[in-house]
Structures are given as C-alpha cells and as structure tokens.
Scaffold this active site. Structure first.
Site, PDB file in Angstrom:
ATOM      1  N   SER A 256       0.771  -1.158  -0.053  1.00  0.00           N
ATOM      2  CA  SER A 256      -0.085  -0.070  -0.024  1.00  0.00           C
ATOM      3  C   SER A 256       0.873   1.095  -0.090  1.00  0.00           C
ATOM      4  O   SER A 256       2.047   1.222   0.643  1.00  0.00           O
ATOM      5  CB  SER A 256      -1.028  -0.028   1.239  1.00  0.00           C
ATOM      6  OG  SER A 256      -1.367   1.233   1.482  1.00  0.00           O
ATOM      7  N   LYS A 257       0.277   2.552  -0.547  1.00  0.00           N
ATOM      8  CA  LYS A 257       1.066   3.689  -0.758  1.00  0.00           C
ATOM      9  C   LYS A 257       1.365   4.252   0.866  1.00  0.00           C
ATOM     10  O   LYS A 257       1.932   5.140   1.174  1.00  0.00           O
ATOM     11  CB  LYS A 257       0.512   4.528  -1.486  1.00  0.00           C
ATOM     12  CG  LYS A 257       0.623   4.101  -2.930  1.00  0.00           C
ATOM     13  CD  LYS A 257       0.003   5.121  -3.860  1.00  0.00           C
ATOM     14  CE  LYS A 257       0.014   4.626  -5.437  1.00  0.00           C
ATOM     15  NZ  LYS A 257      -0.879   5.495  -6.397  1.00  0.00           N
TER      16      LYS A 257
END
Length: 480
Positions: A256-257
């Site tokens: 995930s960012k």
C-alpha cells in the site's frame, strides 16, 4: 506473416512512478526486446481532476533513468499511432461509442446517482451481494429520452452485455481464466461528461495502436472480460493478456502507498542516492525467476535471458533490506570516477564542494564507500566531522573523565605537532608512539581522541579522520 510484438505501459499522470508501475513497464519492455518488438509509452489522462502537474514528465523521466526507453511516446511519436494522450483522442472514442449504439451493442442511460443508489439498495435487500445495473434505460423510447433531456439530464452510454455468456482467455501467467457476463452487468463506456471510461478507451487505444500483448498487474484481471466483450463486438483480434501478481510487504499484505517503511516511488530512490542499475536489477527479480543461480543482471543480459514463462504466479514480496543490500553492492563496484560523480551531490550537503579538490572529495567519499547502502547515508556519516556535537551519553562522559585521558590528549598534541605528513602509515606509527610513552592502549587511547575530534563514539577510522580534518583543525579541536 506473424504479427509484430507491440506492448505498452500506459500510466495515469495522477502520480509518480511507483514500484508496481516500474515493474509493469520493465516486464513489458523486456518482453518487447525479447521478441524484437516495440515498447509504447501512452498516457491515460482522462481522470482530469486527479492529474498531477508534472506527472507525465516524471513518469517518463524516471523510466528512462532506469534504462527503460520507450520506442514510442508523446515525446517520440509514430505518426501512424499518434496521439499518445487519451484526452487528445476524445473524438475517436465518441465515434466508436456511436458505432456500438448504432449496432445495438450500447445504449444511453439517463439514470442519476440517487436512482442508481436506490436500485443497489433494493438488490441488497433481496440478498444480492454484487448489485448490477437493472437496465432501466435499455429500451427507452425517444419520447422518454426527450423527457429526461428536458429535465437537464445528460446520458452516459452503457455497453449491453450478452446474457449468460462465458468469456474465457488464456492468461500468459495464470493459464485459462473464465468469467460470466451475468456477474458483470451493463457497464458505462462513456460518462455523461463525454469522457470515456478506462475499460472502453483502453480497448480502442490498444486496437488502433496494434498492441499484441497486454502485460499488467492482477488488479486488472476483472477488467479483462469487459474488454474482451468489446473486442468481440467490434470484430477485432483480442490481444494476449498476462496478469502479474501483486507485490506484498513483509507482513504478506498487498503493498500500500501507506506502507511508510518501504520506499515506493522512483523519485524517492533518485533523491536518496540509489543507482538505477540496482533498482532495475531488484525489480527484475520481483516476480520473475531466472533459469540459473545468477543474481546480478545488466540490462542487456536481462533482454537476452528474460523468459515470460518464468514470471511468477505467486505474490512477490518487496524486501527493503534486500533492495538496500543490492544497491550497496552496485555502489562498491563503481570505479573512482563514477563513484565521485554519483556521490558529489551528497557531499555538497556537508561541504562546499567548489572549494575542495576532487582528490580530497574522493578521499572523503572513500572513507565510507564500504559502509553506505545509498548516497544520502554519507551525509549523516560525514556531518560529525564538520558539525561538532559532543556525544552526551554516560559512556562518552566516562571516557573523557578517565584519569589517563589528559595524559593521552597532551601526548597526542605533542606528537601530531611534530608529524610532517598525515598518511596512514605515519599516523599509525604516531599512535604506537603515544601508546608507548603513556602506557595507554586500545579503547582508552583512541576513544578520547575520537570524541574530541568528532564528538562521536563511532565512525570512520581515526587516521582517516585526522587526514581529512588536517593538522590545523585537529590541533584546534583537541586543544579546545
């Protein structure tokens, strides 16, 4: 005649080049080069509100920094396939959308958000977990359409799917995959704003640009049946699809960012001083396994050895420590000229490099060449040599409070004052002399001097510190 291999990487300029995007681009690039094909860089810029200024340029520049140079792009167009930005192709999408309407494969839909929400809630109430469009507008009369228009409604255009149709395709990585249209529902191909949706525009673009193979992340797997249905309606040849597995973090979760413990954008790696060759090599092994024990690949070697059949069907774990280790190996392999060129921007954060000779800069940089994993690390290693801050730990205070410390410091000043050069052999002999005359050895000999010179308990070899600082600065610090 066998069709020429043409692949593409088509990012949205809503952000900068991400690990996943870089891997997709790399595998597409290698696939094209393996089969003497073309690698196309195309921009999907229809999400106007989310587009980031400089996003397109950043994506392209970072790709080229990695050595992934497109054969075609907005900057290097082939007139046969241009333009390469979707917002410059709007008329084309409208033409094909109208063709679908004219042939009964698509229809105008005037439903507003409130009506669509109500339909979804009604389906949920009947136990339908995946609601679909209820085809309220499928058979509207012209009078009904006109009534909606007078209300100020602008229609979107939906694709009319064939009921109960199974769509199968052979995925390059996963083998046979099958979907059923009944699980999808009539989906929007053109928004009421006149902007095409992703699944519609990408098919038009891929066909007109003669894309033969579509290699992309597995998050696009569910889009594939929608796209294949369009190909079939138009009577076009369907490209070969291959869906790469997700990249996961060390906890087994999809990357995930928001994973702050992992660097995720090429711009971050560039700023911190990672080498493009190292990142390229690391990403190459993130979902592809070579047919040997070989771990280090040049770009040319990768082009030769890349075999799409060895792309993994299991998730690929991103290991930041492995990335750092690999980058460190590449830094150590740099010759003096390339190493100095690479490290200078980071040395400039500590000293005025315009006032220091390249010879001294290289000496400074070589002090830590075997230690750093990326360029930025040398900044914190060098700072204590130029910005003195005394270690306030109890251990440091104990060292400076030793009965032998004044004796060692006094003898050090005497000896260094009589030294004519600051070469390693000379300085090592000097410390032997200090040990002989004071009877102090080891930690109690070296640590007080190190603390007085750098303020730190640990760091570069003491003789290198002395050579770097110079006799005048050394005497100034220890005398203080």
């Amino acid at each position: 005649m066998e069709k020429k291999v043409r692949v593409r990487y088509a990012p949205s300029p809503t952000g900068f080049l991400h690990i996943g995007g870089a891997r997709s681009a790399l595998f597409n690039y290698l696939y094209a080069k393996k089969y003497n094909g073309d690698f196309v860089f195309r921009i999907e810029d229809t999400d106007i509100e989310r587009n980031v200024k400089g996003g397109e340029e950043s994506q392209l520049n970072d790709l080229m920094w990695l050595g992934i140079v497109p054969d075609e792009s907005p900057m290097n167009p082939n007139p046969k396939y241009a333009p390469y930005r979707q917002m410059e192709r709007i008329e084309t999408y409208h033409k094909y959308a109208q063709w679908l309407i004219d042939h009964g494969y698509a229809y105008e839909c005037y439903c507003n958000e409130e009506e669509l929400d109500a339909s979804r809630e009604e389906q949920y109430s009947r136990g339908i977990n995946a609601p679909k469009y209820d085809r309220h507008c499928l058979n509207l009369t012209e009078e009904e359409k006109e009534k909606y228009r007078k209300e100020g409604r602008k229609p979107c255009i939906r694709l009319k799917l064939q009921d109960h149709l199974e769509i199968s395709f052979n995925d390059l990585i996963r083998g046979k995959v099958t979907f059923n249209n009944d699980d999808i529902g009539d989906w929007v191909i053109m928004k009421s704003s006149g902007i095409p949706t992703y699944n519609f525009a990408v098919v038009i673009d891929d066909h007109l640009m003669e894309i033969s193979h579509v290699l992309r992340g597995e998050e696009h797997l569910s889009n594939t049946p929608k796209q294949i249905q369009l190909y079939k309606y138009f009577g076009w040849e369907v490209p070969t699809f291959g869906h790469m597995t997700i990249i996961i973090n060390e906890n087994g979760k999809k990357l995930s960012k928001r994973d702050n413990n992992i660097l995720q954008f090429m711009s971050q790696y560039r700023e911190l001083g990672y080498l493009p060759e190292a990142i390229f090599n690391f990403i190459l092994l993130l979902g592809w396994t070579p047919n040997s024990e070989k771990e280090f690949f040049t770009l040319e070697e990768a082009k030769h050895e890349f075999d799409p059949s060895r792309m993994s069907s299991s998730p690929s774990m991103f290991d930041q420590n492995k990335m750092n280790w690999m980058n460190a190996q590449y830094i150590r392999k740099l010759d003096e000229k390339k190493y100095l060129e690479f490290i200078k921007p980071f040395l400039a954060k500590v000293v005025d490099i315009t006032k220091v000779s390249d010879e001294k800069l290289l000496f400074m940089a070589n002090m830590f060449k075997e230690e750093i994993q990326y360029g930025q690390e040398i900044v914190n290693l060098l700072k204590p040599l130029f910005e003195y801050h005394l270690d306030e730990s109890d251990e440091a205070k104990e060292i400076l409070a030793l009965e032998t410390t004044p004796l060692v410091v006094k003898e050090f000043i005497k000896q260094i004052d009589n030294v004519n050069d600051l070469e390693q052999d000379t300085l090592k002999m000097m410390f032997k002399n200090i040990a002989t005359s004071t009877g102090v050895k080891g930690k109690n000999l070296y640590m007080p001097i190190r603390l007085l010179l750098t303020g730190q308990m640990h760091g570069a070899e003491i003789v290198n510190i002395i050579k770097l600082l110079g006799k005048e600065e050394v005497l100034k610090r220890v005398s203080k």
